[in-house]
Structure formats: structure tokens, C-alpha cells
Design a protein around this motif. Structure first.
Motif, PDB file in Angstrom:
ATOM      1  N   LEU A  53      -2.757  -1.041  -4.301  1.00 52.36           N
ATOM      2  CA  LEU A  53      -1.511  -1.141  -4.082  1.00 52.36           C
ATOM      3  C   LEU A  53      -1.272   0.267  -3.307  1.00 52.36           C
ATOM      4  CD1 LEU A  53       0.585  -2.174  -7.157  1.00 52.36           C
ATOM      5  CD2 LEU A  53       0.288  -3.261  -5.065  1.00 52.36           C
ATOM      6  N   GLU A  57       4.046  -0.093  -1.003  1.00 54.06           N
ATOM      7  CA  GLU A  57       4.175  -1.462  -1.923  1.00 54.06           C
ATOM      8  C   GLU A  57       4.624  -1.032  -3.235  1.00 54.06           C
ATOM      9  OE1 GLU A  57       0.509  -4.105   0.089  1.00 54.06           O
ATOM     10  OE2 GLU A  57      -0.072  -2.463  -1.358  1.00 54.06           O
ATOM     11  N   ASN A  99       5.405 -11.249  -6.626  1.00 55.36           N
ATOM     12  CA  ASN A  99       5.367 -10.052  -5.688  1.00 55.36           C
ATOM     13  C   ASN A  99       4.456  -8.982  -6.168  1.00 55.36           C
ATOM     14  OD1 ASN A  99       7.541 -10.928  -4.179  1.00 55.36           O
ATOM     15  ND2 ASN A  99       9.082  -9.577  -4.979  1.00 55.36           N
ATOM     16  N   GLN A 103       0.923  -8.616  -3.559  1.00 57.27           N
ATOM     17  CA  GLN A 103       0.903  -7.231  -3.117  1.00 57.27           C
ATOM     18  C   GLN A 103      -0.396  -6.687  -3.532  1.00 57.27           C
ATOM     19  OE1 GLN A 103       2.729  -5.795  -0.636  1.00 57.27           O
ATOM     20  NE2 GLN A 103       4.135  -7.411  -0.758  1.00 57.27           N
TER      21      GLN A 103
END
Length: 112
Positions: A53, A57, A99, A103
Motif C-alpha cells: 500500500l 491508498e 477495498n 488496493q
């Protein structure tokens, strides 16, 4: 500098989730939700640590977790979490979980 901000934000959210555990004793109806939020915070932190990440993000995912925490606090405000409120919280957590997975597994990574 950006990594320091990310770590600071992550630490803050982790501490906030610990507060959710303290509230769990008074609201057993949301114990599952609290555990799930803590798990999702851990998944985010693992993504930061592994570089899966990036800062943007991470920020978005942590903001989503903060909104879920606020919705949970709002649901608890009257002292009773209804079945509809629990369902709404669970849907929000489902979206957040998806999500996080999306991500963590996309082509974007944190700069070393």
C-alpha cells in the motif's frame, strides 16, 4: 517524511480501534464488528509494512475505517444497535474489506 506521516496515522487509528475494544464490553451486539475493524486495521498495517500500500491508498483506507467507526458510534448512541444498523455496518465493513484486498493487490506499491 511521508512514511512517517503514514506510520503516525496508522498508530492513531490502531489506538482508536483499541478504544473500540473497550466499548465492546458494554455493547456485546457490536463485538463482532469491533473485532472485524481491528482485523481490517491490521490488514492495512501489514500492507503498509510490506509496501503493498502506498501513502495515498493507506490514507483512503484509513479514512474509510474512520467513517465505519463513526457510523458504529452513531448506531450505539441511543444505547441499542438495531438489526438494520448492524446490517448496515456489516455492509460497510464488507466494502472496506474488498477495498483493502483490491488496493493491496493492485500494481501500485509504496516507493522504497
Amino acid at each position: 517524511m511521508m512514511k512517517l506521516k503514514t506510520v503516525a496515522l496508522a498508530t492513531t487509528l490502531t489506538l482508536a480501534s483499541l478504544g473500540a475494544f473497550a466499548q465492546a464490553a458494554s455493547a456485546p451486539a457490536t463485538l463482532r464488528a469491533d473485532k472485524r475493524e481491528a482485523n481490517q486495521d491490521t490488514r492495512i498495517q501489514n500492507g503498509v509494512a510490506s509496501g503493498q500500500l502506498n501513502a495515498k491508498e493507506t490514507y483512503r483506507l484509513e479514512q474509510q475505517q474512520a467513517r465505519i467507526n463513526a457510523a458504529e458510534a452513531n448506531a450505539k448512541a441511543d444505547g441499542k444497535v438495531t438489526r438494520a444498523e448492524r446490517a448496515r455496518l456489516e455492509r460497510k465493513q464488507d466494502r472496506a474489506s474488498a477495498n483493502i484486498a483490491k488496493q493491496k493487490h493492485d500494481a501500485q506499491t509504496a516507493k522504497p
